[in-house]
Write an enzyme that holds these catalytic residues in place. Structure first.
Site, mmCIF file in Angstrom:
data_model
loop_
_atom_site.group_PDB
_atom_site.id
_atom_site.type_symbol
_atom_site.label_atom_id
_atom_site.label_comp_id
_atom_site.label_asym_id
_atom_site.label_seq_id
_atom_site.Cartn_x
_atom_site.Cartn_y
_atom_site.Cartn_z
ATOM 1 N N GLU A 171 6.462 4.487 7.887
ATOM 2 C CA GLU A 171 5.285 4.629 7.033
ATOM 3 C C GLU A 171 4.072 5.223 7.746
ATOM 4 O O GLU A 171 3.068 5.529 7.130
ATOM 5 C CB GLU A 171 4.881 3.274 6.458
ATOM 6 N N GLU B 264 16.166 2.866 -12.922
ATOM 7 C CA GLU B 264 16.488 2.233 -14.196
ATOM 8 C C GLU B 264 16.251 3.140 -15.401
ATOM 9 O O GLU B 264 16.711 2.839 -16.508
ATOM 10 C CB GLU B 264 15.668 0.948 -14.366
#
Length: 298
Positions: free
Chosen positions: A114, A83
């Site tokens: 992960e 953004e």
């Protein structure tokens, strides 16, 4: 660290019967728990402020901000980074979001990704970390505070002499201990046990919003509370740019629209109008001020 002992994995007594109450009470339980997140973030504002100042110091000298996480934590980091260019007109590589498992993990969970410290280290370097030696900043994001992928990346960042910031929801966690600056809002037990996309995710998004927005404000991309480097790439953003110029200068939007065409950007338009400058003089004033409208107007 036993996963069952983590705050984020504990059972929440407030929601133990959430599956047998009315729909409205179910939602009320969620809402009451969500309301606690704001206070938990408030409690770590000093650490967030320290992080913003440290990030600004390095980015203003040519460094970049990296977010790194797995699952929800990784998605929130990528979201916040993504953004920044459309909102503030900054280069796409100023704020970089990296998620374990790569872009496919944004939509489809890559749960095993992960667990590798080595992959975290490798992914960080593959994304160009430390191109400005010692100036890049890594924010390791892990709700549980123990994600190996994140810890591997943080270790690599520190070995390169770069600043590490640990964002987790478990005070005293390995991520906190591995960080130069630790931000650990203790959001506690989730409404659905272990579902850290809920309160922990909300706290994570709030903190990331503060880090990136605080950085952009300090870099001069905000004048008052106006996003003055917005890019006019669609009809909505053109209209917003015109309204920003109008709000900053007091001229009608119709006049602001014409001024925007002459100036080529919101910031130049504001300086032109408020100082009576030509476009060239306004651009020169902004260049001399480090692109800060406030300094250019002084």
């Amino acid at each position: 660290m036993k996963l069952g002992n983590l705050l984020t994995e504990s059972r929440n007594p407030a929601s133990e019967n959430i599956d047998i109450v009315s729909t409205e009470e179910m939602l009320a339980i969620m809402n009451r728990e969500d309301a606690t997140v704001i206070q938990r973030v408030n409690e770590v504002l000093p650490q967030i402020a320290q992080a913003v100042d440290a990030i600004f110091e390095r980015v203003s000298e040519g460094g970049r901000l990296f977010y790194m996480g797995a699952g929800t934590s990784g998605r929130l980091g990528v979201l916040d980074a993504s953004e920044c260019p459309p909102t503030y007109g900054v280069p796409r590589d100023m704020v970089v979001g990296i998620i374990a498992g790569g872009e496919p993990a944004l939509r489809v969970s890559q749960e095993g990704a992960e667990d590798s410290r080595e992959q975290g280290s490798a992914d960080l370097l593959l994304n160009g970390f430390n191109q400005s030696p010692g100036l890049d900043v890594l924010v390791g994001i892990a709700a549980s505070g123990r994600t190996p992928y994140v810890l591997g990346a943080m270790e690599t960042a520190r070995n390169h002499g770069c600043l590490t910031i640990g964002l987790s929801c478990v005070p005293g966690s390995p991520v906190e201990q591995a960080a130069d600056i630790a931000i650990s809002p203790a959001t506690g037990a989730e409404v659905v046990t272990g579902s850290t996309r809920m309160k922990a995710g909300t706290a994570t998004k709030l903190v990331l919003n503060m880090l990136s927005t605080g950085l952009m404000i300090k870099l001069g991309y905000v004048y008052g509370n106006l996003m003055t480097n917005v890019q006019t790439t669609n009809i909505k953003l053109v209209d917003r740019a015109e309204r920003i110029i109008s709000a900053a200068t007091g001229i009608p939007q119709e006049q602001a629209a014409e001024l925007l065409k002459q100036a080529g950007s919101v910031r130049v338009a504001i300086v032109m109008q408020k100082r009576g400058f030509s476009r060239a003089d306004a651009e020169a004033a902004l260049e001399a001020s480090g692109q800060s409208i406030r300094r250019a107007l002084q």
